[in-house]
Design an enzyme around this catalytic site. Structure first.
Site, PDB file in Angstrom:
ATOM      1  N   ASP A 195       0.844  -1.192   0.000  1.00  0.00           N
ATOM      2  CA  ASP A 195       0.000   0.000   0.000  1.00  0.00           C
ATOM      3  C   ASP A 195       0.878   1.241   0.000  1.00  0.00           C
ATOM      4  O   ASP A 195       2.030   1.209   0.430  1.00  0.00           O
ATOM      5  CB  ASP A 195      -0.896   0.000   1.249  1.00  0.00           C
ATOM      6  CG  ASP A 195      -2.145   0.859   1.066  1.00  0.00           C
ATOM      7  OD1 ASP A 195      -3.252   0.299   1.060  1.00  0.00           O
ATOM      8  OD2 ASP A 195      -2.016   2.089   0.933  1.00  0.00           O
ATOM      9  N   HIS A 197       0.281   3.737   1.855  1.00  0.00           N
ATOM     10  CA  HIS A 197       0.133   4.409   3.138  1.00  0.00           C
ATOM     11  C   HIS A 197       0.913   3.746   4.272  1.00  0.00           C
ATOM     12  O   HIS A 197       1.421   2.636   4.140  1.00  0.00           O
ATOM     13  CB  HIS A 197      -1.346   4.470   3.504  1.00  0.00           C
ATOM     14  CG  HIS A 197      -2.177   5.183   2.495  1.00  0.00           C
ATOM     15  ND1 HIS A 197      -2.781   4.525   1.428  1.00  0.00           N
ATOM     16  CD2 HIS A 197      -2.494   6.494   2.364  1.00  0.00           C
ATOM     17  CE1 HIS A 197      -3.433   5.409   0.693  1.00  0.00           C
ATOM     18  NE2 HIS A 197      -3.281   6.604   1.233  1.00  0.00           N
ATOM     19  N   SER A 294      -5.332  11.192   2.155  1.00  0.00           N
ATOM     20  CA  SER A 294      -5.849   9.898   2.605  1.00  0.00           C
ATOM     21  C   SER A 294      -5.080   9.355   3.802  1.00  0.00           C
ATOM     22  O   SER A 294      -5.573   8.470   4.503  1.00  0.00           O
ATOM     23  CB  SER A 294      -5.796   8.882   1.456  1.00  0.00           C
ATOM     24  OG  SER A 294      -4.499   8.830   0.879  1.00  0.00           O
TER      25      SER A 294
END
Length: 387
Positions: A195, A197, A294
């Site tokens: 990911d 993140h 995000s």
């Protein structure tokens, strides 16, 4: 003579094609016409052919064949994915945005640095202090996982260049890269493998040291660190956003990197006795606003919750997913909420890689243009600062 790599490629390709042939024939093994005893499908007008084709597509979707096949070859043989992902070592994936400029010219960085400075100046003119939280790139913290991949020179210096320009300004811009690196050295996985993140644990480390920098800067404020508590939730598999650039499903789901494992976290307010009280502070308005991407908007990471807990202060989260850091900020600055209820502190979460990406939002670009025009006519009066 075929080279060894080409022989491997050819063997892999033939094996995949043969496997696909077996799978496609298997999808026809359980075929039976849809027509009833009294109404057989007519092979002359094409009804039977269409029925067979429909059954084949349902059992073995032809439209996915090419996509899955080339994705499998690119990943297993060439260690590549679709444009947008960089395939590292040991199942680690990285976004291209951390390695390459998002525009033809490095001038995109200069423009975005000026825009970030313009936001800070605007808030300062209004008497509102700003804390800029620059999120280091995953490729910076896990550079050894890149293998032979290397960021372009402009991206290598981006993080320190951002801090160097912003720290002399009247803005709190702590260098949080060493804290994340130390946490990683002590065994904490601070970014997800598949990911873009951070992990909830990485977000918590980032929030803890960011809160310390804020509390130090605004020492005269009240920070009740017992006001919030964080609870651990379920642990489950997490298929990161970068896996979408490796379209291996449904035919080759096991060829790609294994999904990450993620333990959910949630943060809630507590009363003086230490029990949860969702409405205890419902009538109190938060005077701290978090604006970000995000990294702050997605509840999976619980970054706003971690920031509340370590700060000991409630906050309003106006972050947004998929818009970068500039658009949510300019939308907030244009909002009635900002005009009618100016905050005492704005926290701006800003992943470093967005400095190298062009701003696409016309409304955001228009805000910067309007501000330049207003500055030519004179600045607006300020408001009392948090200090």
């Amino acid at each position: 003579m075929l080279t060894t790599s080409r022989k491997i490629t050819a063997c892999v390709f033939i094996a995949i094609v043969l496997g696909l042939g077996v799978l496609s024939l298997r999808s026809l093994g359980d075929y039976s016409p849809k027509g009833s005893q009294d109404q057989r499908l007519d092979p002359v007008n094409g009804e039977l052919a269409r029925d067979v084709e429909s059954h084949y597509d349902d059992g073995f979707p032809v439209r996915e064949l090419g996509t899955n096949l080339w994705a499998a070859i690119n990943y297993t043989v060439f260690e590549e994915g679709r444009p947008g992902v960089a395939v590292g070592e040991q199942g680690w994936l990285f976004t291209d945005e951390e390695l390459f400029l998002g525009a033809e010219s490095p001038a995109v960085i200069d423009r975005n640095l000026k825009r970030a400075q313009a936001v800070v100046d605007h808030l300062q003119t209004e008497g509102i202090p700003v804390t800029l939280l620059v999120v280091p790139a995953k490729a910076r913290l896990y550079s050894e996982k890149l293998g032979d991949l290397q960021p372009v020179p402009e991206m290598r210096d981006l993080y320190q260049r951002f801090l160097k320009q912003m720290q002399p300004a009247p803005v709190v811009a702590p260098d949080l890269l060493p804290t994340l690196a130390d946490a990683r050295a002590q065994g904490t996985q601070v970014f997800l493998r598949t990911d873009t993140h951070w992990t909830p644990a990485g977000a918590d480390v980032f929030a803890r040291f960011a809160a310390t920098a804020i509390q130090t800067e605004f020492a005269g404020q009240s920070w009740d660190v017992t006001r919030f508590k964080t609870s651990l939730g379920e642990t489950h598999k997490h298929e990161g956003d970068l896996l979408t650039y490796l379209p291996l499903e449904p035919l080759f789901p096991d060829m790609g990197p294994a999904p990450d494992t993620l333990t959910e976290r949630s943060t809630e307010q507590v009363n003086e006795a230490g029990t949860t009280a969702e409405s205890l502070f419902a009538e109190n308005s938060a005077d701290v606003v978090l604006v970000g991407t995000s990294y702050s908007a997605n509840p999976l990471w619980d970054f706003p919750g971690a920031l509340k807990r370590h700060l000991g202060r409630d906050l309003i989260n106006v972050s947004d997913e998929g818009q970068g850091p500039f658009q949510p900020m300019t939308e907030y600055l244009r909002s009635d909420e900002f005009r009618n209820h100016p905050p005492e502190l704005v926290i701006w979460e800003f992943p470093e890689r967005y400095l190298a990406q062009p701003v696409q939002s016309e409304a955001t670009l228009a805000w910067f243009e309007r501000r330049e025009n207003l500055l030519a006519q004179g600045s607006s009066p300020g408001r009392p600062s948090m200090q």
